[in-house]
Write a protein that holds these residues in place. Sequence first.
Motif, PDB file in Angstrom:
ATOM      1  N   PHE A 349      52.588  46.048  42.184  1.00 14.98           N
ATOM      2  CA  PHE A 349      52.152  45.025  43.134  1.00 14.98           C
ATOM      3  C   PHE A 349      53.337  44.272  43.738  1.00 14.98           C
ATOM      4  CE2 PHE A 349      48.056  44.910  40.602  1.00 14.98           C
ATOM      5  CZ  PHE A 349      47.277  45.419  41.629  1.00 14.98           C
ATOM      6  N   GLU A 457      45.050  42.845  46.413  1.00 19.68           N
ATOM      7  CA  GLU A 457      45.317  43.866  45.401  1.00 19.68           C
ATOM      8  C   GLU A 457      44.560  45.152  45.730  1.00 19.68           C
ATOM      9  OE1 GLU A 457      44.969  40.699  44.763  1.00 19.68           O
ATOM     10  OE2 GLU A 457      46.498  40.098  43.291  1.00 19.68           O
ATOM     11  N   TRP A 507      42.908  43.316  37.896  1.00 20.27           N
ATOM     12  CA  TRP A 507      43.881  44.126  38.638  1.00 20.27           C
ATOM     13  C   TRP A 507      45.129  44.408  37.801  1.00 20.27           C
ATOM     14  CZ3 TRP A 507      42.756  47.293  42.140  1.00 20.27           C
ATOM     15  CH2 TRP A 507      41.794  47.012  43.117  1.00 20.27           C
TER      16      TRP A 507
END
Length: 559
Positions: A349, A457, A507
């Motif tokens: 991420f 996300e 996530w």
Amino acid sequence: MSDAPKLQEGAGWNAGVGARVAPSDRRGGTLRLVSSADVDSLDPARTYYVWVWLLQRLLNRTLMAYPTDPGPAGLVPVPDLAEGPGVASDGNRTWTYRLREGVLFDDGTPVTSADVRYAVQRIFAQDVLPGGPTYLVPLLDDPDRPYAGPYRDGVDGLPSVLTPDPRTIVFRLRSPFSDFDHLMAQPCVSPVPRHADTGARYGEDPRCTGPYRVAGHRPGGRLLLERNPHWDRATDPVRPALPDRVDVTIGLDPDDMDERLTAGEFDINLEGRGLQHAAQHRLAGDPVLRSRTDNPRTSFLHFVSLQPHIPPFDNIHVRRAVHHAADKVLLQEARGGPVTGGDLTTALFPPGLPSHQALDRYPTGPGLRGDLDAARAELRAAGLPDGFDAVIGTQRGKFRLVADAVVESVARVGIRLTVKELDVATYFSQGAGSPETIRKHGLGMIVTDWGADFPTEYGFLAPLVDGRLIRPGGGNWNIAELDDPEVNGLIDTVLHTADPATRTDLWREVERRVMDHAVILPLVHDKTLHYRGPRATNVFVHPAFGLYDIQAMGVTETA
Ligand code: ARG
């Protein structure tokens, strides 16, 4: 004492990242932009270049839009044509918007919910209007009665989008989608009046709802925008609309472009390619130029995909061996180093997203040059103590340099890679993006990059790892074809979940689980070096796009 006149000093290195340079509400003048390439399309349904999406903010309004805000608030869509954010019901399955009153197209006709619905219907006509994002299709289509768009199936089709009155639009999704407001901020849902639609040629003469309209476009040469006389500042909470004209010079060679940009002929490189080597070199010895540059992250991740369907990469120990053997510093250098290459990363991420976490599943030693003992141990566990032969897929140019650094890294533990270069223009559609091409050339590893189409996300990770999003026919982003029921299930759970903190945790779990599979070797979070000319006001890198927010800018003097 510096001999550079004080006036010429810019606001400083990185002053336009997270903050505004030269705040101003002065109107008038011409903003002068430059680009090496032309727009992919001026039809809002057919563009995918990030910089054209930013240009679209001048021309078109959408139900929701990313605010003119250099901080984290810029990541959250705000009502634009809509009066408020989408009202979700039925567990994020039904989304309702109400349009503002008094918004007109540049031909003076009023914007209604039917024009938004029509824009959504056009997305289904991929045979006529390819090129843009298609996230809405699986969310709104009925697989038993697929809708083929307004040209083939008329405007009565698509019962999942309702317009009970001219100001209300209701979307009934097939499955919950918590990021729906983000999809309503993509240019492809800019209203299109049916009476003006010319199908594949609409981009030549598009209607506009934003503060500007197209005054002229010579493909490959120049694009001119002028004020839209029917745009009403009072209805638009997003756009300051400062300059009277926007003048885009197209088609310059990158070094020429840098030269003329830094000499003051242009204000901003619209395309956001960043300064090339020659200009970077000049910058190093020039504090004034340096004070006019920004070095933001682009939110693109550069990575190498490992292909479990190509032996011996079906063996997880082989994939882990490659991860441990990676010389991260060499790979970062291959990308261009810390300034124009990016920040080294061991996680997926981008740092701007709430779920970003420190994660280093396959350590590469204290200097990040590779843990060769760990790599050899994995090779022994795979029954390949002496290594093996394999092929890495890439394209010429910067990706080739990355492939060469991978070759050098893994050669140290006996993995002998040959490099296969695929065509640049079709790399993501028919090369790396085609499961068939990968099998045909037996590519066990592939050099690639990815930037999210919306800054969440889901937007970032799902296309890379959700098994249901594999596209066998090409344009596939889940290159490793990861199809893990647990990953898919976790993603479904997030899409049902309303609480943001719970979503963030879920996530993080998805990311850990994905890294366990060792199919994505992350290299860097990409960075670029941008120059801002001294005439430009309100300059900042928009956090949702990773490039300058052109629509926010003005100029200091009338020209
Ligand atoms: N997701 C595509 C890629 O990674 C496009 C990203 C940039 N464009 C955009 N409109 N977000 O290449």
